[in-house]
Design a protein around this motif. Sequence first.
Motif, PDB file in Angstrom:
ATOM      1  N   ASP A 209       0.820  -1.213   0.000  1.00 51.42           N
ATOM      2  CA  ASP A 209       0.000   0.000   0.000  1.00 51.42           C
ATOM      3  C   ASP A 209       0.856   1.265   0.000  1.00 51.42           C
ATOM      4  O   ASP A 209       0.555   2.228  -0.706  1.00 51.42           O
ATOM      5  CB  ASP A 209      -0.945   0.002   1.207  1.00 51.42           C
ATOM      6  CG  ASP A 209      -2.060  -1.020   1.041  1.00 51.42           C
ATOM      7  OD1 ASP A 209      -2.546  -1.184  -0.089  1.00 51.42           O
ATOM      8  OD2 ASP A 209      -2.421  -1.674   2.039  1.00 51.42           O
ATOM      9  N   LEU A 212       2.894   1.982  -3.472  1.00 53.88           N
ATOM     10  CA  LEU A 212       2.179   2.200  -4.728  1.00 53.88           C
ATOM     11  C   LEU A 212       2.676   3.419  -5.490  1.00 53.88           C
ATOM     12  O   LEU A 212       2.833   3.391  -6.717  1.00 53.88           O
ATOM     13  CB  LEU A 212       0.674   2.330  -4.465  1.00 53.88           C
ATOM     14  CG  LEU A 212      -0.100   1.020  -4.296  1.00 53.88           C
ATOM     15  CD1 LEU A 212      -1.544   1.293  -3.934  1.00 53.88           C
ATOM     16  CD2 LEU A 212      -0.029   0.191  -5.574  1.00 53.88           C
ATOM     17  N   ASP A 213       2.926   4.513  -4.782  1.00 55.81           N
ATOM     18  CA  ASP A 213       3.395   5.721  -5.460  1.00 55.81           C
ATOM     19  C   ASP A 213       4.723   5.480  -6.160  1.00 55.81           C
ATOM     20  O   ASP A 213       4.947   5.970  -7.275  1.00 55.81           O
ATOM     21  CB  ASP A 213       3.541   6.870  -4.453  1.00 55.81           C
ATOM     22  CG  ASP A 213       2.196   7.385  -3.972  1.00 55.81           C
ATOM     23  OD1 ASP A 213       1.191   7.144  -4.678  1.00 55.81           O
ATOM     24  OD2 ASP A 213       2.142   8.004  -2.897  1.00 55.81           O
ATOM     25  N   ILE A 216       4.021   3.448  -9.345  1.00 54.34           N
ATOM     26  CA  ILE A 216       3.426   4.294 -10.385  1.00 54.34           C
ATOM     27  C   ILE A 216       4.474   5.210 -10.996  1.00 54.34           C
ATOM     28  O   ILE A 216       4.536   5.385 -12.228  1.00 54.34           O
ATOM     29  CB  ILE A 216       2.253   5.102  -9.801  1.00 54.34           C
ATOM     30  CG1 ILE A 216       1.109   4.160  -9.386  1.00 54.34           C
ATOM     31  CG2 ILE A 216       1.749   6.129 -10.809  1.00 54.34           C
ATOM     32  CD1 ILE A 216       0.034   4.817  -8.558  1.00 54.34           C
ATOM     33  N   THR A 239      -4.644  -4.683  -5.914  1.00 58.11           N
ATOM     34  CA  THR A 239      -4.202  -3.385  -5.398  1.00 58.11           C
ATOM     35  C   THR A 239      -3.454  -2.600  -6.474  1.00 58.11           C
ATOM     36  O   THR A 239      -3.674  -1.399  -6.657  1.00 58.11           O
ATOM     37  CB  THR A 239      -3.291  -3.587  -4.171  1.00 58.11           C
ATOM     38  OG1 THR A 239      -4.012  -4.291  -3.157  1.00 58.11           O
ATOM     39  CG2 THR A 239      -2.816  -2.252  -3.618  1.00 58.11           C
ATOM     40  N   THR A 242      -5.919  -1.495  -9.502  1.00 64.78           N
ATOM     41  CA  THR A 242      -6.805  -0.361  -9.212  1.00 64.78           C
ATOM     42  C   THR A 242      -6.057   0.967  -9.227  1.00 64.78           C
ATOM     43  O   THR A 242      -6.677   2.029  -9.344  1.00 64.78           O
ATOM     44  CB  THR A 242      -7.473  -0.523  -7.830  1.00 64.78           C
ATOM     45  OG1 THR A 242      -6.469  -0.750  -6.828  1.00 64.78           O
ATOM     46  CG2 THR A 242      -8.442  -1.688  -7.835  1.00 64.78           C
ATOM     47  N   SER A 243      -4.734   0.919  -9.145  1.00 63.78           N
ATOM     48  CA  SER A 243      -3.932   2.141  -9.144  1.00 63.78           C
ATOM     49  C   SER A 243      -3.399   2.528 -10.524  1.00 63.78           C
ATOM     50  O   SER A 243      -3.199   3.710 -10.800  1.00 63.78           O
ATOM     51  CB  SER A 243      -2.741   1.994  -8.185  1.00 63.78           C
ATOM     52  OG  SER A 243      -3.177   1.736  -6.874  1.00 63.78           O
ATOM     53  N   ILE A 244      -3.185   1.515 -11.390  1.00 65.08           N
ATOM     54  CA  ILE A 244      -2.546   1.828 -12.680  1.00 65.08           C
ATOM     55  C   ILE A 244      -3.443   1.574 -13.883  1.00 65.08           C
ATOM     56  O   ILE A 244      -3.137   2.016 -14.995  1.00 65.08           O
ATOM     57  CB  ILE A 244      -1.243   1.023 -12.862  1.00 65.08           C
ATOM     58  CG1 ILE A 244      -1.527  -0.478 -13.021  1.00 65.08           C
ATOM     59  CG2 ILE A 244      -0.291   1.271 -11.709  1.00 65.08           C
ATOM     60  CD1 ILE A 244      -0.308  -1.299 -13.369  1.00 65.08           C
ATOM     61  N   TYR A 246      -7.071   2.034 -15.780  1.00 70.49           N
ATOM     62  CA  TYR A 246      -8.302   2.779 -15.856  1.00 70.49           C
ATOM     63  C   TYR A 246      -8.585   3.027 -17.339  1.00 70.49           C
ATOM     64  O   TYR A 246      -7.692   2.845 -18.193  1.00 70.49           O
ATOM     65  CB  TYR A 246      -8.190   4.111 -15.108  1.00 70.49           C
ATOM     66  CG  TYR A 246      -6.900   4.850 -15.395  1.00 70.49           C
ATOM     67  CD1 TYR A 246      -6.779   5.681 -16.505  1.00 70.49           C
ATOM     68  CD2 TYR A 246      -5.787   4.679 -14.571  1.00 70.49           C
ATOM     69  CE1 TYR A 246      -5.591   6.333 -16.785  1.00 70.49           C
ATOM     70  CE2 TYR A 246      -4.594   5.322 -14.843  1.00 70.49           C
ATOM     71  CZ  TYR A 246      -4.502   6.156 -15.956  1.00 70.49           C
ATOM     72  OH  TYR A 246      -3.329   6.797 -16.244  1.00 70.49           O
ATOM     73  N   LYS A 271     -12.064  -3.439  -3.507  1.00 67.87           N
ATOM     74  CA  LYS A 271     -11.011  -2.422  -3.449  1.00 67.87           C
ATOM     75  C   LYS A 271     -11.405  -1.123  -4.146  1.00 67.87           C
ATOM     76  O   LYS A 271     -10.874  -0.063  -3.828  1.00 67.87           O
ATOM     77  CB  LYS A 271      -9.729  -2.947  -4.117  1.00 67.87           C
ATOM     78  CG  LYS A 271      -9.061  -4.109  -3.429  1.00 67.87           C
ATOM     79  CD  LYS A 271      -8.300  -3.679  -2.183  1.00 67.87           C
ATOM     80  CE  LYS A 271      -7.103  -2.832  -2.517  1.00 67.87           C
ATOM     81  NZ  LYS A 271      -6.306  -2.516  -1.322  1.00 67.87           N
ATOM     82  N   SER A 272     -12.324  -1.221  -5.127  1.00 67.08           N
ATOM     83  CA  SER A 272     -12.580  -0.069  -5.983  1.00 67.08           C
ATOM     84  C   SER A 272     -14.063   0.236  -6.121  1.00 67.08           C
ATOM     85  O   SER A 272     -14.839  -0.609  -6.582  1.00 67.08           O
ATOM     86  CB  SER A 272     -11.965  -0.319  -7.368  1.00 67.08           C
ATOM     87  OG  SER A 272     -12.430   0.610  -8.310  1.00 67.08           O
ATOM     88  N   HIS A 282     -11.814  -1.134 -14.181  1.00 70.45           N
ATOM     89  CA  HIS A 282     -10.388  -1.479 -14.095  1.00 70.45           C
ATOM     90  C   HIS A 282     -10.060  -2.762 -14.851  1.00 70.45           C
ATOM     91  O   HIS A 282      -8.975  -2.904 -15.405  1.00 70.45           O
ATOM     92  CB  HIS A 282      -9.969  -1.660 -12.632  1.00 70.45           C
ATOM     93  CG  HIS A 282     -10.037  -0.421 -11.807  1.00 70.45           C
ATOM     94  ND1 HIS A 282      -9.226   0.665 -12.021  1.00 70.45           N
ATOM     95  CD2 HIS A 282     -10.817  -0.102 -10.740  1.00 70.45           C
ATOM     96  CE1 HIS A 282      -9.504   1.613 -11.129  1.00 70.45           C
ATOM     97  NE2 HIS A 282     -10.465   1.169 -10.354  1.00 70.45           N
TER      98      HIS A 282
END
Length: 510
Positions: A209, A212-213, A216, A239, A242-244, A246, A271-272, A282
Amino acid sequence: MFRNKFVLIYVLIIFITVFYYTFYDLFNKKNTYTIALVGPMTGENSSNGKAMLNGINLFLNQLKQNTKVDFDIKLVIYDDENSVDKAHKIALDIASDQNILMVIGHYYSSTSIIAGKVYQEMGIPAITASATSEKVIRDNQWYFRIIPGNAFQGSFIANYIHSVLKKKTVIIISDRDSYGSDLAQNFEKTARALKMKFKKIIIDSTTIDRDLDTIINQLREIKETGMVFIATHMPEAATIITSIKYPGAKFPILGSDSIASSAFIEYLKNKSFQERSIPGYHSNGIYAISPFIIDIAGEKAQMFRKQFRNYCKKDPTWVAACYFDAISVATHAIQNINMNCHQPSSIELQRQQTQNFLNQMEGYEKGIDGVTGRIFFANHEVLRPFAVGYFKNQKLISAASQYQQLSVEKDSISILKQILEGQTIDVNEVLMSKLRIVYTGIDINEISELSITEGTYLIDFYLWFRFEEEFMDAEQIEFVNSLKPLFIDNDITKAKNTNISLVLNQKKMV
């Protein structure tokens, strides 16, 4: 006198009845064999544990209804929650239990590896249908796997990305554990041989978690992304995705077998908010590798789906299908023991006999037909092509290009030519040829002129085909049950979206 005779006959009847049922049970009593199932029955991966159990229970339910089977199987369920510590303790309990013949599970590779050391030391056979790390079966003569391992999967994925998806650059995101590192290393080995470029990002499930930054930012810095290959367990994959991922994201994603089920979608929805409110937000377009996709499987698999739907009121995942096959293999071994069990034997001897029989299931002739295909071992695992699918509206649909193992020997020049053309791949010395999937369906417009006496009617319908690239054989299709010869003609409608084509042909036939 008459009364005494009556009493004597009455007592004799009772005696014979008691004698018959006593000795009938004694001489016709079924042997009962106990199998331990170990998996994540609670926790964030409990959906996979329940899928394991559903597949096994369906098989055992059918076994009870088979009057030809002269033994019983008792299932004992253990919950390791995919925890290494719990798996080790459970393995010790199982191995020391004098009633348990063998083990089915564990689900994770990490739990299978730690438990496998106990099973090997104490001599109890185990069958997994999900733990794919090479360390599970390496140097362990007591562990068997009925799906291909990570060495095979990693090489297969590299070949598929290169030969079918036509991507030459890949970003690998992998776990540090044995599952992720195994997959990544074997992918890299094949990618180098194929002259592919790749960059690896290693994650830690315990810090995912907050990392993640960083992940990315690393992806943004890479100019030529090509494809992202996610070699992690399901929670970490969800996880990351859902961050990368879309709508409009610049890079396509392919995930390992860990995401190839409805359990991944359920986790993703948890998660989303976007995935919950807009199905596929996603997940749409994500490729996944699976040991089994039922819509391109055989007749036995379709029968299994029907039975599973009746039993569980839902469609089976690959986990349920593969663990149905795992208990099938275990029962096949038990049947052999039971036939040769002329007198009571120790649990140690029965375990050894079971292991010996499983070791002998090498080669096609020694295998059995399962839901997922022919099951026979090669160095304690089953080697066959993975199925490839992609998610659309939260459903895993088989991709238009699949691979099947070459069934006939060809000369080396022909094979080399097919490899260069991308029609054949070599996955750890197993040659596979490209297989194109064509979807077809009929939309009925009208049924008229029905004749019950002659068994005929006039039907007006649209016949459609959906396929990748070119489908040249449509004109060869004949409707064999029409009164007059009927073929697909040139009066067809064609549409194309990227590399997917649709052919539509309207017909009337009697």
